[in-house]
Motif scaffolding. Structure first.
Motif, short mmCIF file in Angstrom:
data_model
loop_
_atom_site.label_atom_id
_atom_site.label_comp_id
_atom_site.label_asym_id
_atom_site.label_seq_id
_atom_site.Cartn_x
_atom_site.Cartn_y
_atom_site.Cartn_z
N GLU A 988 40.51 32.43 34.97
CA GLU A 988 41.09 32.14 33.65
C GLU A 988 40.19 32.66 32.53
OE1 GLU A 988 44.32 30.64 31.50
OE2 GLU A 988 44.03 31.01 33.64
N LEU A 989 38.89 32.55 32.73
CA LEU A 989 37.95 33.03 31.72
C LEU A 989 38.07 34.55 31.54
CD1 LEU A 989 35.58 32.45 29.82
CD2 LEU A 989 34.03 32.59 31.76
N ALA A 990 38.13 35.28 32.67
CA ALA A 990 38.28 36.74 32.59
C ALA A 990 39.58 37.11 31.89
CB ALA A 990 38.22 37.34 33.99
N VAL A 1045 38.44 41.96 35.67
CA VAL A 1045 37.02 42.29 35.52
C VAL A 1045 36.85 43.77 35.17
CG1 VAL A 1045 34.81 42.48 36.74
CG2 VAL A 1045 36.20 40.42 37.01
N THR A 1046 37.65 44.64 35.83
CA THR A 1046 37.59 46.07 35.53
C THR A 1046 37.96 46.33 34.07
OG1 THR A 1046 38.22 46.55 37.81
CG2 THR A 1046 38.43 48.35 36.22
N ALA A 1047 39.05 45.70 33.63
CA ALA A 1047 39.49 45.89 32.24
C ALA A 1047 38.42 45.39 31.27
CB ALA A 1047 40.80 45.16 32.02
N LEU A 1048 37.82 44.25 31.61
CA LEU A 1048 36.79 43.66 30.74
C LEU A 1048 35.58 44.58 30.63
CD1 LEU A 1048 35.98 41.11 29.16
CD2 LEU A 1048 35.04 40.18 31.28
N LEU A 1093 32.51 49.98 38.91
CA LEU A 1093 32.36 49.48 37.53
C LEU A 1093 31.19 50.19 36.83
CD1 LEU A 1093 32.79 45.60 38.01
CD2 LEU A 1093 34.49 47.23 37.21
N ILE A 1094 30.10 50.40 37.59
CA ILE A 1094 28.95 51.09 37.01
C ILE A 1094 29.36 52.52 36.63
CG2 ILE A 1094 26.62 51.98 37.50
CD1 ILE A 1094 26.30 49.50 39.38
#
Length: 1204
Positions: A988-990, A1045-1048, A1093-1094
């Motif tokens: 939910e946080l992401a 997470v990827t979008a963030l 992600l990196i």
């Protein structure tokens, strides 16, 4: 220019860059190497990726599966895979200062009290990366480590530190005369600095065998043994580390949340002696800040009377509790300044006559004339005994004095002796009011010289001082208020003090003042709890005195405290009919209207029981409008009702003994209800006083309400001024926080309507009120927000993971809660900028995440998960997991969004349908179900059942638990109005972070570290409680969460690239926060995914970097980013150190590829490996991914003009 010499002409002048180009040209043109590099055909010469671009990383999880480790066990295997116990979740009992925990005595507690007590007593929930200390981000030489190493080291004592034995007064005088000023001004003068000392000193003992002939080898051997004996095992580590800038990859472990103390001062009251001893005298100490015009400590009451004097009061005083016999106290001062005074007030038993008359004998009689005035003294003593027998329970003001604390501290600090003797008087001698030393040390330095500013006010390192207070000032009956006291204290500091002209009361009060030891024995807290260590309960204790800081202190509550202080200030009975002159106020804390309902919760003063049911103010003789200077301390019950109130009864005390005249006559009544609309009532009050006893049920009304038929003093005007102050870790004393907590608890208890202030909130408008109360948290005062920070964040997180069902509709509060958290965190960052580490992390918030935060239980009235706390072994309720991925996350994307998106609220047709729709795609987790009666987790932590077994268990659970769970959810909705809909906090946080925009997104970016660390801890706790810490990494988290997470990460990398020139400081914090987040993810997520992600971050930076004319700032950010990620403790493992340098295995590998993998000793493969050792080839950069990034950076920096 001189000609070059012959040998110099032959030296090649080729620069290093040309050499590198030449070698690379030869190397690139080798047909054999080119041929070997193209083995397998998947990497050809024309498909190389330029060094300025990041390559696609190897899928590390797949690679480890398709390339099983050849090494069975041993140290080499540790390099090939993460240890199985890499991450541990530890529940550490919090350290308790006291022998018994500070908790309410009541068994029945309301929800808010229960939550507060849980918050102050549950274990710390800590996530440990067990091998983190092996990484470069760990600092082995912390301050705590240094202290630990230094424990047990012998203290070095030099001759000049030792006080001479039996030094007489004359010796001290000689000593002072001998010392030169230059030596005297140094911290330690040389003991042997004068010829006199040398001539009179005793010789040292002769060294035995000094001149004997001894072989050199024997001497060396003996010296070596001497060096090794008692040698510290870490000798060089004892030396403090040099002051250097902390490396960027270091992240300090936050301090454990603990109770706040300022600088602590130990005050010991040794003796009090007057010229005449005719009656008992009672004393109190307190600290006052003149500049802030504030009393900065509670009162400390002490009794230095002889047993004979105490005996005069025996009929009135019950046996004394040991806690009231204290003669030493520890004061805490958070903001020490030049304006702090230690004020001593004296009281005596009430007698006929005003204060001046009663003080006269103490001024005129001298101890030396005792024989001459024997008859007069006997008469005075006889009168005192009569007053003690008749009026022994009443007091009257007598005298006071004050000590300018910083003068004592600064003068004591300049001394070389272990202790100081200081005489304090009214300044008759030498013409000024000042603290002065005894004649033995007068003249060293002027005591009136004080440093300006608060920086010199250090109370932790001055030498102990013994003060002798020689003179007291008579209390003026009409000048007892605090305002008058502040005027006197300000006047004291002037050279021409008015107080100098007053006639003093001569006395001798001896007091020791010293820095408080770190762990004093026999100490009692302000609530009278025994502090560890307390070996013997019969020993006279030391009292810790509660501080009232001069300014706000921003520290979260960590202990239960619930105290109330009542300060009657003044009364105006000038217009009251009848005789009311010697007035005392009886204060009682009542739980009902009946006289027997007084509660024994008022703290005793000195030489009396610990608690009593009533307290009386001191009487000012023949004054119809008296001032009071009393402090009445009350232990508040944890749960208050509308009937709890303070009752004030005003009495006229008859000092003369007359027939048919009662000792005390009630002349008025008033009261303060403790609760007003559910909130504790504190502050300044000006109350009307009733002439008659209040009627039935008066306690729920305020005395301002004109009750019919009652007679009031002065026509119902306010005539009694009183202040009520609460020091409580239960009552927020902030209307916005009170409203928020009240609404959250109303949801938990399903109690409607909720009464808040003058409003009655019904269920149908609860949603709007709840949302407005969350947004209004921004208007609350910062100090109570920080005090209740842990509970406030816990409740906001709970609203995210457990959306309430109000009037049959799910209300999503994820967005509102996320916004509130972002706002609160930014307020703390802006206002407490001194509380931050090098990365801009606020220490209070970092402590909350590290120690306090845990996944909340998703059912109402259930404890938080985790052993050791109030949760015991019950874990949070959750849906079951399938074998491949967490089944609680197995909902389709559209359903997930409908329940998480703040703008869409789902309306379930019925509780059962909702539960069945959830169960349709999920089994129920046997160990984590709310209705589970098995207690702890069924499978031991660390076990890894096979996928097929897990799948079978999931199927069985889904069949066996269907009906019971459906019944439970129906029952829960009926009981609480909430469906057991559960969201995982990190998911939910992401999601909320990805979808937020505008000022909320900006606030979240400013403090990105907080949300990243919160997300990581939530992920680890989820894996721990779901028994997935040993599960394959690809199965740990659902795709939709990984998408978020990827979008963030992608958007934050975009922010770094687009804003690095405008918001330099913020972007630096954001860059390091993102790097630490990815570093953490390498320990818990699919590592190939994290590498991707990196690469995403790299790609965005690279596209901008090479278009800039001056790329140094952005390049520096990228190096910091890379340095933090590469500080991971398993850096070597992440780089696949023992793998063959071949292209990553494809789903259908070619024949030549397979051949190359199987024939490990073929010449071709050997040639290829040798070639790749000297080139940053694509396979090298893919498989040794992090090392490849580092070396690529180095290659580009060394040769920026090279192709690619």
């Amino acid at each position: 220019m001189a000609e070059r010499r012959a040998f110099a002409q032959k030296i090649s002048r080729t620069v290093a860059a040309e050499v590198r180009k030449q070698i690379s040209g030869q190397y690139g043109g080798s047909p054999q190497l080119l041929k070997n590099l193209n083995i397998g055909g998947s990497v050809s010469h024309h498909t190389t990726v330029p060094l300025t671009e990041a390559v696609d990383p190897v899928d590390l999880e797949d690679y480890l599966i398709t390339h099983p480790l050849a090494v069975e066990s041993g140290p080499l295997r540790d390099l090939l895979e993460f240890p199985p116990d890499d991450i541990e979740v530890v529940y550490t009992p919090r350290e308790c200062r006291t022998l018994v925990s500070a908790v309410p005595e009541e068994s029945e507690m309301d929800p808010h009290v229960r939550d507060c007590v849980r918050s102050y007593t549950e274990d710390w929930a800590i996530v440990n990366r067990k091998y983190h200390k092996l990484g470069t981000g760990f600092n082995p030489n912390t301050l705590d480590k240094q202290k630990e190493r230094q424990k047990g080291l012998p203290k070095q004592i030099f001759e000049s530190d030792e006080a001479p034995d039996g030094n007489s007064y004359q010796d001290e005088q000689d000593d002072l005369k001998r010392r030169s000023m230059s030596i005297d001004d140094t911290p330690r003068g040389s003991w042997a600095c004068s010829i006199f000392d040398l001539k009179n000193s005793l010789p040292d003992a002769l060294l035995p065998n000094l001149l004997d002939r001894t072989p050199n080898e024997e001497i060396d051997h003996h010296n070596e043994d001497q060096r090794k004996s008692s040698r510290h095992k870490e000798l060089f580590a004892l030396h403090p580390a040099p002051d250097e800038e902390e490396p960027i990859e270091r992240l300090s472990v936050p301090e454990v949340p603990k109770e706040h103390f300022g600088q602590r001062l130990l005050v010991k009251c040794l003796s009090l002696k007057f010229e005449i001893e005719i009656e008992p005298i009672f004393a109190s100490l307190a600290l006052y800040d003149v500049k802030e015009k504030k009393k900065i400590s509670e009162n400390f009451y002490f009794d230095l009377n002889s047993e004979q004097m105490k005996g005069m009061l025996r009929p009135h005083v019950p046996p004394a509790a040991i806690s009231t016999l204290a003669r030493s106290a520890i004061f805490s001062i958070t903001y020490p300044s030049q304006d702090v005074f230690l004020v001593i007030k004296l009281e005596k038993v009430l007698q006929q006559g005003d204060i001046g008359e009663c003080a006269e004998p103490y001024m005129i009689f001298k101890e030396s004339d005792a024989a001459k005035n024997k008859e007069k003294l006997e008469k005075l003593k006889g009168q005192a005994e009569q007053f003690c027998q008749r009026l022994g329970k009443y007091r009257m003001p007598f005298a006071w004095t004050a000590i300018h604390l910083m003068n004592i501290v600064s003068s004591a600090g300049s001394l070389e002796r272990d202790s100081t003797e200081v005489e304090v008087g009214t300044g008759e001698r030498k013409g000024s009011w000042s603290e002065r030393r005894n004649s033995s040390i007068v003249g060293r330095r002027s005591l009136e010289r004080t440093t300006s500013g608060d920086e010199a006010c250090n109370l932790t390192s001055f030498r102990p001082a013994t003060l002798t207070v020689t003179n007291f000032f008579k209390q003026e009956g009409d000048r007892l208020s605090d305002e008058d006291l502040y005027k006197f204290l300000a006047d004291m500091r002037r050279p021409s003090s008015v107080l100098r002209r007053l006639r003093p009361i001569t006395a001798q009060l001896k007091i020791d003042i010293s820095p408080a030891p770190e762990n004093p024995h026999y100490c009692l807290t302000p609530e009278l709890l025994q502090v560890k260590l307390y070996p013997d309960s019969r020993v006279r204790p030391t009292r810790e005195i509660l501080e009232f800081p001069a300014r706000d202190v921003y520290v979260p509550n960590t202990t239960y405290r619930n105290l109330l202080y009542v300060y009657p200030q003044s009364l105006n009975f000038a217009n009251r009919q009848g005789s009311a002159r010697n007035i005392t106020v009886k204060v009682q804390f009542m739980y009902g209207e009946d006289p027997s309902n007084a509660m024994p919760v008022i703290f005793g003063k000195s030489s009396c029981p610990e608690f009593s049911k009533e307290a009386y103010t001191a009487v000012v003789y023949h004054n119809r409008s008296p001032d009071f200077h009393e402090e009445i301390k009350i232990k508040l019950p944890a749960t208050l009702t509308d009937h709890h109130h303070l009752l004030f009864t005003f009495y006229h005390v008859s000092c003369q003994q007359k027939q048919n005249t009662p000792l005390e006559t009630p002349v008025g009544y008033t009261w303060i209800p403790m609760l007003q609309n559910g909130r504790l009532k504190t502050g300044q009050f000006c109350l009307p006083v009733s002439l008659e006893k209040p009627p039935q049920a008066y306690s729920v009304l305020s005395p301002e309400v004109p009750l019919p038929g009652m007679k009031w003093v002065d026509n119902h005007k306010g005539v009694f001024n009183v202040e009520v102050v609460a020091v409580s870790s239960l009552h927020t004393q902030d209307p916005y926080l009170d409203k928020f907590f009240a609404l959250v608890h109303a949801l938990d208890e399903h109690m409607f309507p909720v009464r808040i202030g003058d409003m009655r909130i019904m269920e149908n408008n609860l949603e709007n009120e709840l949302k407005s109360s969350i947004s209004a948290l921004n208007s609350s005062q910062l100090e109570p927000v920080v005090r209740f920070l842990h509970l406030l964040l816990d409740k906001l997180i709970l609203l995210v993971v457990r959306p309430p069902v109000i009037a049959g509709q799910i209300v999503n509060l994820g967005q509102a809660s996320f916004e509130a958290m972002a706002s609160i965190i930014n307020r703390l960052h802006k206002n407490l900028d001194g509380n931050q580490d090098q990365h801009g992390r606020n220490s209070l918030l970092a402590s909350y995440i590290y120690y306090v935060f845990r996944l909340p239980n998703t059912y109402p009235n259930s404890p938080s998960p985790g052993p050791g706390g109030l949760g015991g072994s019950v874990h949070y309720a959750t849906m079951a997991r399938s074998a491949v991925r967490p089944a609680s996350l197995n909902l389709n994307r559209s359903r997930s969004l409908s329940n998480s998106n703040p703008d869409i609220s789902g309306t379930p047709t019925s509780p059962d349908d909702e539960v069945r729709s959830i169960i349709g795609t999920k089994g129920l987790d046997r160990s984590n179900s709310w209705v589970n009666t098995g207690g702890p987790k069924a499978a031991p932590w660390g076990s890894n059942p096979s996928p097929s077994a897990e799948s079978t268990q999931a199927t069985d659970r889904s069949c066996n638990r269907m009906s019971s769970h459906t019944e439970t959810s129906s029952f829960l909705q009926t009981l609480t109005g909430r469906l057991p809909t559960k969201k995982l906090f990190h998911e939910e946080l992401a999601l909320q972070w990805v979808v937020c925009s505008g000022s909320v997104r900006e606030a979240a970016l400013q403090q990105a570290w907080f949300f990243f660390e919160l997300m990581v801890k939530s992920m680890v706790h989820h894996l721990y409680f779901a028994d997935k810490l040993d599960a394959p990494r690809k199965n740990r988290f659902p795709e939709r969460f990984m998408d978020d997470v990827t979008a963030l990460v992608s958007t934050i990398a975009g922010d770094i690239v687009s804003r690095f020139q405008k918001d330099t400081e913020m972007v630096e914090r954001l860059n390091t926060s993102l790097a630490f987040f990815l570093n953490d993810l390498l320990s818990i997520m699919d590592r190939g995914f994290v590498f991707a992600l990196i690469k995403t971050c790299y790609k965005q930076v690279s596209s901008k970097l090479y278009s800039l004319t001056n790329p140094s700032n952005l390049a520096s950010l990228r190096l910091d980013f890379l340095r933090i990620i590469c500080s991971h403790e398993h850096y070597v493992t992440l780089n696949l150190p023992c793998s063959l340098l071949t292209p990553p295995a494809s789903p259908s590998p070619s024949v030549s590829s397979a051949t190359s993998q199987s024939s490990g000793f073929s010449t071709n493969v050997q040639d290829q490996k040798i070639a790749n050792m000297f080139e940053l080839s694509v396979p090298f950069r893919q498989q040794h991914y992090l090392a490849g990034l580092v070396l690529t950076e180095l290659a580009v920096i060394l040769d920026p003009d090279a192709e690619g």
